[in-house]
Scaffold this active site. Structure first.
Site: not given
Lengths: 395, 376
Positions: A131-133, A248, A377
């Protein structure tokens, strides 16, 4: 400099091969090596396979023995993954639990937390999601708005997460949430462990350009978790979250090139079959892809040697992520070139269906790979600032 | 598995790096590149006498030290960083390997000790005006005349051809084509009938010559007509050496770019804080690290002399050529106007990168060769 196995490495490789030859049989072998953590084909059989791995402690093989692991070193993990890929064994499901959460838990968790969660990851009774973004926290991850407040012995969580792979399959989610009211940026965040099966958690599938829906939106509306299920200190969630991202981007890709090699071989075979392999530009492209996948292997071996001697992988893992994701994206484009007009057709479509063959799957799913786990990026910023020491962006 | 240099190899690198910093400063490179011989005989002698660089990978029985291509690769990488102007590449990467691959034991015993001691500067003459790097490019005919071999024809782009005391020549017997019928010969630099012309080179740091042979008497090296496999292997080994040299140059210009990006201020901040520049540098680092991985791995394969060598030599030459050129081109762009001037060293690396890319076959050539070698 020597790229051969040491005698200990060779003995371990034998052990892995023997185990695979005895266990990777029947319906497990029939699954083949395709897919990934975000791929639900053959789900039930893959869960059974994963449990077979867990039973013999190949899930959690790097963990300390007191938590059921084999305490394997980095070289042994890479050897296992190499043999696993060579055997064309099924794509792993427990990536988020075993690959991301477990190493973070081992680094930051209490003994109670480790004892509670690691055995269930190993037995594949509990799957995890990340549950990050959030809608406004993508590349700028520290902009998370999901809030958690204490209510007696519990945290109460409100907010929305997005791109949550396999949320609909997972029993648990590691959530980065703002626990300090009014805080901004990296400060005031905590790393909470939240059960998914509760009324306050709603999961909505997100259909991707590939036609399938492994991603989800997750809505927390007064969702609850126990007060002791914070990993690391309350308010120190950013450091914990970054450690997970390091895993990751870390060792996982080192053996990934074996799966990539197989894909390239299949593309070369198709080119040889339809005559494209006689064309000079196609030959250049295929040779270039071959060079890339070999260099991925060499880079991985250099990084592994560093890792073994210094113990940390550091920001140079960003080079690996940037390299493989771009390489794979180009491979997908080249697969389409090789297919020619066959690229115009998919397996099936219409009436809500849209199903892809393998080459189209590479072509499309690779567009996500240069975005997730830190967009290219962002990787370039990390390389520029933390490896090369260039001045930071004004923020 | 271990992809690291040993302590001894790291020490060798330190010694060679210090030597190159001292003997091949930018000022010295500029002085030498403007001369016809293009190298400093004193430095050449020191390389042999003080560091033993010419003898590094020559077996001990022929006057050398018996190290492997991994040690040699370190030397080339360090030379590449400093654009050393020297007949080292021609002597060690080309001629020495050709003699080691093609020569009989007696021939090696006759030729190699002179190279190992630094007395002999040598080169390999195989390219011709057709500019090809493959077997078909060799059209020079060797004929037998009264019990001795005679060479007629022209060799082009011969590296340090004017400096060489000993020239290893690849030629073919009349009526043969392709890989069949190729033989090696040796010719003295001052042989009768040999006309040597220094060429005006785009990259002034590495000298090249045109060699015209008019009835030049030549000594056979190795078995007549059986030279292709030895030549092909020599070219692979030389490609490995050149790849390491290019990796060293690429790292050097990346460092140059990063240093400049930290100190050059525009719009009130260092240009390296702008993503436009930062991301260029990040991509350069990715390519430089990858070039090193490929170059080092190919050096190991060359040292092992294993069956991987042809594939990894082409792989390494193709990748390092592109990576080096890209790094030197970006280096000019990052420096802006100053990078385009004669007084700034950026153009020296840019030109060296381009000439190194073309020598032994460019990236396109090696990708095609690689495709063949992996069975596409």
């Amino acid at each position: 400099m020597d790229f051969r196995d040491t005698s200990a490495e060779a003995a371990f490789r034998d052990e892995v091969r023997t185990w695979l030859s005895e266990n990777l049989v029947g319906e497990f072998a029939a699954l083949g090596g395709r897919g990934g953590p975000a791929d639900e084909r053959g789900w039930d059989t893959r869960i059974e396979w994963e449990r077979t791995l867990g039973r013999d402690r190949w899930v959690g093989m790097s963990w300390p023995e007191e938590y059921g692991g084999r305490n394997l070193n980095f070289s042994q993990q890479v050897i296992f993954n190499e043999e696993y890929a060579k055997a064309n064994a099924p794509a792993r499901i427990s990536f988020f639990g075993e690959g991301l959460f477990a190493p973070t838990l081992i680094a930051y968790g209490t003994h109670e937390q480790k004892s509670r969660f690691l055995p269930k990851i190993q037995s594949v009774d509990e799957l995890w999601c990340q549950g990050y973004s959030e809608p406004d926290a993508g590349s700028d991850l520290s902009n998370v708005a999901t809030r958690a407040v204490r209510d007696g012995d519990e945290w109460v969580i409100n907010g929305q997460k997005v791109w949550t792979t396999l949320a609909h399959r997972a029993q648990w989610c590691f959530v980065v949430a703002r626990t300090e009211a009014g805080s901004t940026g990296h400060k005031g965040l905590s790393y909470l462990l939240v059960p998914m099966d509760q009324p306050g958690v709603e999961i909505r599938p997100l259909r991707q350009m590939t036609g399938s829906a492994e991603f989800n939106e997750v809505y927390f509306s007064d969702a609850r978790t126990s007060a002791d299920l914070v990993l690391g200190e309350v308010g120190d969630g950013w450091a914990v979250a970054m450690a997970t991202l390091g895993f990751e981007r870390g060792t996982a890709f080192m053996s990934q090139q074996l799966a990539f090699q197989r894909e390239l071989r299949e593309i070369i075979e198709v080119a040889q079959g339809n005559g494209r392999s006689k064309e000079a530009t196609t030959r250049q492209d295929l040779a270039d892809s071959y060079i890339g996948v070999q260099i991925m292997k060499y880079n991985g071996m250099r990084m592994l040697t560093d890792l073994v001697s210094r113990g940390v992988i550091g920001p140079s893992s960003s080079i690996g992520k940037l390299f493989w994701s771009n390489w794979h994206r180009t491979l997908g484009e080249r697969a389409m070139d090789v297919l020619g007009t066959d690229a115009l057709l998919v397996a099936s479509e219409g009436n809500g269906e849209y199903e892809l063959e393998d080459f189209h799957q590479i072509f499309m799913s690779s567009r996500a790979e240069t975005i997730y786990a830190g967009a290219s990026e962002i990787q370039r910023n990390i390389i520029g600032e933390r490896v090369l020491g260039l001045p930071r962006e004004p923020r | 598995m271990n992809f690291a240099f040993s302590e001894e190899q790291d020490q060798l690198r330190d010694v060679v790096r210090r030597f190159m910093e001292e003997k091949s400063s930018e000022e010295e490179v500029r002085r030498l590149m403007d001369t016809e011989v293009g190298y400093d005989p004193n430095v050449w002698a020191q390389m042999a006498n003080e560091l033993g660089l010419q003898s590094l990978h020559i077996p001990e029985e022929f006057g050398g030290q018996g190290f492997s291509f991994v040690e040699l690769a370190i030397v080339f990488e360090e030379q590449g960083r400093r654009l050393l102007c020297s007949p080292y590449f021609a002597t060690v990467a080309l001629a020495t390997n050709a003699i080691l691959n093609a020569g009989t034991s007696d021939e090696k015993a006759a030729l190699l000790p002179g190279i190992a001691s630094g007395e002999t500067i040598a080169t390999l003459a195989f390219t011709e005006p057709n500019g090809r790097w493959d077997a078909d490019g060799i059209t020079m005919v060797a004929r037998e005349d009264g019990g001795s071999w005679v060479l007629d024809g022209t060799k082009m782009f011969v590296i340090d051809g004017n400096n060489a005391d000993l020239i290893v020549v690849a030629a073919r017997t009349a009526g043969t084509s392709g890989e069949a019928g190729i033989s090696f010969f040796t010719v003295a630099g001052d042989a009768k009938g040999l006309t040597r012309t220094a060429l005006a080179t785009m990259d002034q740091t590495r000298k090249q010559s045109k060699l015209e042979f008019a009835g030049v008497k030549a000594t056979p090296l190795g078995a007549a007509g059986q030279g292709w496999s030895a030549l092909s292997k020599t070219l692979d080994q030389a490609a490995v050496c050149l790849s390491n040299e290019m990796a060293g140059g690429a790292q050097f210009v990346l460092d140059m770019s990063v240093e400049y990006a930290k100190v050059r201020v525009q719009f009130g901040r260092p240009i390296g804080s702008f993503q436009a520049i930062k991301h260029k540098c990040a991509d350069m680092l990715l390519e430089v690290e990858s070039a090193k991985s490929a170059a080092y791995y190919s050096a190991w394969a060359a040292g092992e002399d294993n069956e991987e060598l042809p594939v990894v030599a082409s792989l390494s030459k193709a990748y390092c050529s592109d990576a080096y050129f890209h790094a030197t081109a970006e280096n000019i762009q990052i420096h802006g106007g100053i990078g385009f001037t004669w007084e700034h060293p950026a153009h020296l690396y840019f030109k060296r990168a381009k000439s190194s890319e073309i020598l032994l076959g460019d990236a396109t050539y090696h990708r095609e060769l690689l495709a063949q070698r992996i069975g596409i």
